[in-house]
Write a protein that holds these residues in place. Structure first.
Motif, PDB file in Angstrom:
ATOM      1  N   SER A 213      53.378 -23.404  80.128  1.00 24.98           N
ATOM      2  CA  SER A 213      53.092 -22.712  81.390  1.00 24.98           C
ATOM      3  C   SER A 213      54.355 -22.160  82.059  1.00 24.98           C
ATOM      4  O   SER A 213      54.274 -21.406  83.027  1.00 24.98           O
ATOM      5  N   ARG A 214      55.510 -22.511  81.542  1.00 23.66           N
ATOM      6  CA  ARG A 214      56.844 -22.081  82.037  1.00 23.66           C
ATOM      7  C   ARG A 214      57.288 -22.832  83.293  1.00 23.66           C
ATOM      8  O   ARG A 214      58.407 -22.640  83.740  1.00 23.66           O
ATOM      9  N   GLN A 215      56.440 -23.657  83.843  1.00 17.46           N
ATOM     10  CA  GLN A 215      56.817 -24.402  85.032  1.00 17.46           C
ATOM     11  C   GLN A 215      57.999 -25.324  84.724  1.00 17.46           C
ATOM     12  O   GLN A 215      58.069 -25.929  83.655  1.00 17.46           O
ATOM     13  N   MET A 216      58.954 -25.422  85.641  1.00 13.47           N
ATOM     14  CA  MET A 216      60.093 -26.334  85.481  1.00 13.47           C
ATOM     15  C   MET A 216      59.770 -27.622  86.216  1.00 13.47           C
ATOM     16  O   MET A 216      59.598 -27.633  87.434  1.00 13.47           O
ATOM     17  N   ILE A 217      59.708 -28.727  85.483  1.00 11.96           N
ATOM     18  CA  ILE A 217      59.298 -30.007  86.037  1.00 11.96           C
ATOM     19  C   ILE A 217      60.440 -31.003  85.898  1.00 11.96           C
ATOM     20  O   ILE A 217      60.939 -31.229  84.800  1.00 11.96           O
ATOM     21  N   LEU A 218      60.854 -31.577  87.014  1.00 11.77           N
ATOM     22  CA  LEU A 218      61.903 -32.587  86.975  1.00 11.77           C
ATOM     23  C   LEU A 218      61.327 -33.873  86.376  1.00 11.77           C
ATOM     24  O   LEU A 218      60.367 -34.425  86.888  1.00 11.77           O
ATOM     25  N   VAL A 219      61.945 -34.331  85.298  1.00  9.99           N
ATOM     26  CA  VAL A 219      61.474 -35.540  84.606  1.00  9.99           C
ATOM     27  C   VAL A 219      62.197 -36.764  85.143  1.00  9.99           C
ATOM     28  O   VAL A 219      61.593 -37.783  85.473  1.00  9.99           O
ATOM     29  N   ILE A 220      63.532 -36.661  85.235  1.00 12.20           N
ATOM     30  CA  ILE A 220      64.327 -37.817  85.605  1.00 12.20           C
ATOM     31  C   ILE A 220      65.699 -37.356  86.046  1.00 12.20           C
ATOM     32  O   ILE A 220      66.173 -36.292  85.600  1.00 12.20           O
ATOM     33  N   ARG A 221      66.331 -38.084  86.943  1.00 13.50           N
ATOM     34  CA  ARG A 221      67.687 -37.756  87.382  1.00 13.50           C
ATOM     35  C   ARG A 221      68.524 -39.028  87.442  1.00 13.50           C
ATOM     36  O   ARG A 221      68.004 -40.126  87.593  1.00 13.50           O
ATOM     37  N   GLN A 222      69.828 -38.822  87.321  1.00 13.25           N
ATOM     38  CA  GLN A 222      70.780 -39.931  87.292  1.00 13.25           C
ATOM     39  C   GLN A 222      71.967 -39.582  88.166  1.00 13.25           C
ATOM     40  O   GLN A 222      72.556 -38.503  88.013  1.00 13.25           O
ATOM     41  N   GLU A 223      72.308 -40.470  89.074  1.00  5.74           N
ATOM     42  CA  GLU A 223      73.528 -40.306  89.856  1.00  5.74           C
ATOM     43  C   GLU A 223      74.684 -40.901  89.053  1.00  5.74           C
ATOM     44  O   GLU A 223      74.571 -42.021  88.549  1.00  5.74           O
ATOM     45  N   ALA A 224      75.794 -40.176  88.976  1.00 10.60           N
ATOM     46  CA  ALA A 224      76.901 -40.619  88.132  1.00 10.60           C
ATOM     47  C   ALA A 224      77.519 -41.925  88.617  1.00 10.60           C
ATOM     48  O   ALA A 224      78.070 -42.694  87.825  1.00 10.60           O
ATOM     49  N   TYR A 225      77.419 -42.202  89.936  1.00 11.22           N
ATOM     50  CA  TYR A 225      78.046 -43.410  90.456  1.00 11.22           C
ATOM     51  C   TYR A 225      77.220 -44.659  90.156  1.00 11.22           C
ATOM     52  O   TYR A 225      77.682 -45.779  90.341  1.00 11.22           O
ATOM     53  N   LYS A 226      75.992 -44.460  89.684  1.00 12.82           N
ATOM     54  CA  LYS A 226      75.136 -45.597  89.362  1.00 12.82           C
ATOM     55  C   LYS A 226      75.299 -45.968  87.882  1.00 12.82           C
ATOM     56  O   LYS A 226      75.141 -45.127  87.007  1.00 12.82           O
ATOM     57  N   GLN A 227      75.609 -47.202  87.633  1.00 13.91           N
ATOM     58  CA  GLN A 227      75.750 -47.644  86.249  1.00 13.91           C
ATOM     59  C   GLN A 227      74.402 -47.895  85.589  1.00 13.91           C
ATOM     60  O   GLN A 227      74.261 -47.765  84.375  1.00 13.91           O
ATOM     61  N   GLN A 228      73.416 -48.244  86.404  1.00 14.03           N
ATOM     62  CA  GLN A 228      72.099 -48.536  85.856  1.00 14.03           C
ATOM     63  C   GLN A 228      71.427 -47.263  85.395  1.00 14.03           C
ATOM     64  O   GLN A 228      71.396 -46.262  86.119  1.00 14.03           O
ATOM     65  N   ASN A 229      70.872 -47.309  84.199  1.00 12.01           N
ATOM     66  CA  ASN A 229      70.173 -46.144  83.667  1.00 12.01           C
ATOM     67  C   ASN A 229      68.851 -45.918  84.392  1.00 12.01           C
ATOM     68  O   ASN A 229      68.089 -46.857  84.646  1.00 12.01           O
ATOM     69  N   ALA A 230      68.567 -44.658  84.695  1.00  6.41           N
ATOM     70  CA  ALA A 230      67.325 -44.316  85.384  1.00  6.41           C
ATOM     71  C   ALA A 230      66.126 -44.429  84.441  1.00  6.41           C
ATOM     72  O   ALA A 230      66.241 -44.176  83.229  1.00  6.41           O
ATOM     73  N   THR A 231      64.994 -44.810  85.000  1.00  6.53           N
ATOM     74  CA  THR A 231      63.747 -44.854  84.233  1.00  6.53           C
ATOM     75  C   THR A 231      62.624 -44.303  85.104  1.00  6.53           C
ATOM     76  O   THR A 231      62.626 -44.483  86.322  1.00  6.53           O
ATOM     77  N   GLU A 232      61.686 -43.632  84.461  1.00  5.07           N
ATOM     78  CA  GLU A 232      60.490 -43.118  85.114  1.00  5.07           C
ATOM     79  C   GLU A 232      59.341 -43.282  84.127  1.00  5.07           C
ATOM     80  O   GLU A 232      59.109 -42.450  83.266  1.00  5.07           O
TER      81      GLU A 232
END
Lengths: 116, 114
Positions: free
Chosen positions: B42-61
């Motif tokens: 559909s060409r829509q841009m959907i944010l899946v996951i983001r990570q802040e560089a200062y956070k050591q913990q890996n992001a999960t969704e």
């Protein structure tokens, strides 16, 4: 509904015929941007705007113009389109500020432009 | 200048299996954000996951998680229990100080085999 609206979604034009792609957002965002998407190159920023009357070049600005006379609108103007501007174009907006909220960009539906 | 590289133009995985998409980036900044976006047909841009560089913990969704290796400048996306709806183009992106200027990778087209 919070959204970024681009028009038209599809456009076929001829070389040299001026065109405008409109972009409007209803979230009162300060920041707006235009990107073009090409196979193998991903999305590249054309222009961005930090607020009304404040615009700056992105990575691929040649052949494009923008204006930001109102906060909600950020049209992309191609004054003399050429075939190498055939691409998929996206408008995006995001809020100003610090922290996580400011990192989410909202994208329009995309405009498929073909210049023949 | 900041650059983002996705070295896998195409990937495929069997439904219900796990797949990892790779992304590397180059920056001299210490504080930044990294993103994975999904673009279905559909060409829509959907944010899946983001990570802040200062956070050591890996992001999960939910089924999506990242492996963020700051020293190596690597940011891979793992999709567990792949579903047919996961089929899309995936873009890795980088930004500093907000989302007004995103730098994208070339994209990886993910196919899910039933």
């Amino acid at each position: 509904e919070a959204q970024v609206t681009q028009n038209p979604r599809y456009l076929i034009t001829v070389t040299g015929k001026k065109l405008t792609v409109t972009c409007s957002q209803n979230m009162n965002h300060e920041y707006m941007s235009w990107y073009r998407q090409d196979p193998g190159l991903g999305l590249r920023q054309i222009y961005y705007s930090m607020n009304v009357e404040v615009t700056d070049k992105g990575d691929v600005p040649e052949g494009y113009k923008v204006s930001r006379k109102e906060k909600r609108n950020f049209p992309l103007i191609l004054e003399s389109p050429s075939p190498n501007q055939t691409s998929l174009y996206f408008c995006a907006s995001s809020p100003k500020g610090q922290g996580r909220r400011s990192t989410e960009a909202f994208f329009g539906q995309g405009t498929r432009l073909t210049v023949v | 200048a900041q650059t983002v590289t996705q070295s896998q133009p195409e990937m495929s995985v069997q439904e219900a299996e796990t797949v990892t998409l790779s992304c590397t980036y180059d920056t001299s900044e210490s504080d930044y954000y990294l993103f994975w976006y999904k673009q279905p047909p559909s060409r829509q841009m959907i944010l899946v996951i983001r990570q802040e560089a200062y956070k050591q913990q890996n992001a999960t969704e939910n089924r999506f998680s990242v492996n963020f290796q700051k020293a190596a400048k690597s940011f891979s996306l793992k999709i567990s229990d792949s579903q047919l709806g996961d089929a899309a183009m995936y873009f890795c992106a980088y930004a500093i100080q907000g989302a007004q200027k995103l730098v994208f990778g070339q994209g990886t087209r993910l196919t899910i085999n039933p």
